[in-house]
Design an enzyme around this catalytic site. Structure first.
Site, PDB file in Angstrom:
ATOM      1  N   HIS A   1      -8.899  37.974 -11.144  1.00 28.19           N
ATOM      2  CA  HIS A   1      -9.348  36.795 -10.498  1.00 28.19           C
ATOM      3  C   HIS A   1      -8.498  36.194  -9.617  1.00 28.19           C
ATOM      4  CE1 HIS A   1     -10.891  32.429 -10.511  1.00 28.19           C
ATOM      5  NE2 HIS A   1     -11.798  32.969 -10.765  1.00 28.19           N
TER       6      HIS A   1
ATOM      7  N   ASP B   1     -17.816  28.534 -13.074  1.00 29.67           N
ATOM      8  CA  ASP B   1     -18.639  27.338 -13.149  1.00 29.67           C
ATOM      9  C   ASP B   1     -18.242  26.568 -11.942  1.00 29.67           C
ATOM     10  OD1 ASP B   1     -17.179  24.993 -15.362  1.00 29.67           O
ATOM     11  OD2 ASP B   1     -16.107  26.452 -14.260  1.00 29.67           O
TER      12      ASP B   1
ATOM     13  N   TYR C   1     -16.808  23.610  -9.383  1.00 34.25           N
ATOM     14  CA  TYR C   1     -15.517  22.644  -9.533  1.00 34.25           C
ATOM     15  C   TYR C   1     -16.033  21.407 -10.076  1.00 34.25           C
ATOM     16  CZ  TYR C   1     -13.620  26.093  -6.208  1.00 34.25           C
ATOM     17  OH  TYR C   1     -12.993  27.084  -5.434  1.00 34.25           O
TER      18      TYR C   1
ATOM     19  N   PHE D   1     -16.610  29.176  -5.382  1.00 34.88           N
ATOM     20  CA  PHE D   1     -15.416  29.231  -4.668  1.00 34.88           C
ATOM     21  C   PHE D   1     -15.395  28.294  -3.471  1.00 34.88           C
ATOM     22  CE2 PHE D   1     -15.664  33.527  -6.790  1.00 34.88           C
ATOM     23  CZ  PHE D   1     -14.355  33.285  -7.509  1.00 34.88           C
TER      24      PHE D   1
END
Length: 224
Positions: A187, A64, A66, A77
């Protein structure tokens, strides 16, 4: 009418007429009455607006947006120039250097990747300020799952980068009868980056695959 890049509108148009999409819109309206929501509404579909369907060749899935001030701009990202580079993106840059020798960028804006055909898609397209994963309940995941599924069915030879357990669970959406490359790794967050993300060499593997299928490779080095 939803404002969206034409090729995506063509691929997804029927979804915007569904009751569940109307419910997403209603929930966003209600949320805005009580909370600050990121990113701005005109950037909800930024990943698709910058990366039309015909151009798309790599998909990088995030969870989701930031949730800090000024961070979210509709690309997984990525953050706008002038915003501090988040830890996960710092580790992505470390792996780029490890894999391809590319020195870390001085900013966190990944728009250049999107414009080359990298779909930087979050599963949820909005979030409350300072509340991670706060909009997962409103229905975005049904919409973004459909994006992954339809894109994988309509195109050949895509590269999917699935980082972390959440993204890896999306593997079932990728068409099995197509010649896609699915790359999986932990991740890039500081909690898991050194458990296999650093050293995964996904960026070079993606370009090797694209080149093998006579597709233009991605220049992963970001302009200053």
């Amino acid at each position: 009418m939803v404002k969206l890049e034409p090729s995506w509108l063509n691929l997804l148009s029927d979804l915007f007429e569904t009751p569940w999409f109307a419910e997403i819109k209603n929930k966003i309206v209600q949320e805005r009455k009580q909370y600050t929501i990121y990113p701005p509404a005109n950037l909800f579909f930024n990943a698709m607006d910058l990366c039309p369907v015909p151009n798309t060749k790599v998909v990088i899935l995030g969870q989701d947006p930031y949730h800090g001030i000024g961070q979210a701009h509709g690309l997984s990202f990525s953050v706008p120039r002038g915003i501090g580079i988040p830890p996960s993106l710092q580790n992505i840059y470390k792996e780029l250097e490890n894999d391809l020798g590319i020195k870390p960028a001085t900013h966190g804006n990944l728009e250049n990747w999107a414009k080359q055909g990298v779909l930087l898609l979050n599963a949820s397209l909005s979030v409350r300020a300072n509340q991670a994963a706060s909009h997962f309940y409103i229905g975005w995941e049904q919409f973004t799952d459909s994006i992954i599924q339809r894109l994988s069915e309509s195109k050949e030879n895509l590269v999917f980068m699935l980082w972390g357990s959440f993204a890896r669970k999306k593997k079932f959406l990728i068409a099995k009868n197509k010649n896609h490359l699915v790359l999986e790794a932990p991740h890039p967050s500081p909690l898991s980056a050194y458990q296999g993300f650093i050293g995964c060499k996904h960026f070079s593997k993606a370009n090797q695959f694209l080149q093998a299928h006579e597709l233009e490779t991605v220049c992963w080095q970001l302009p200053d």
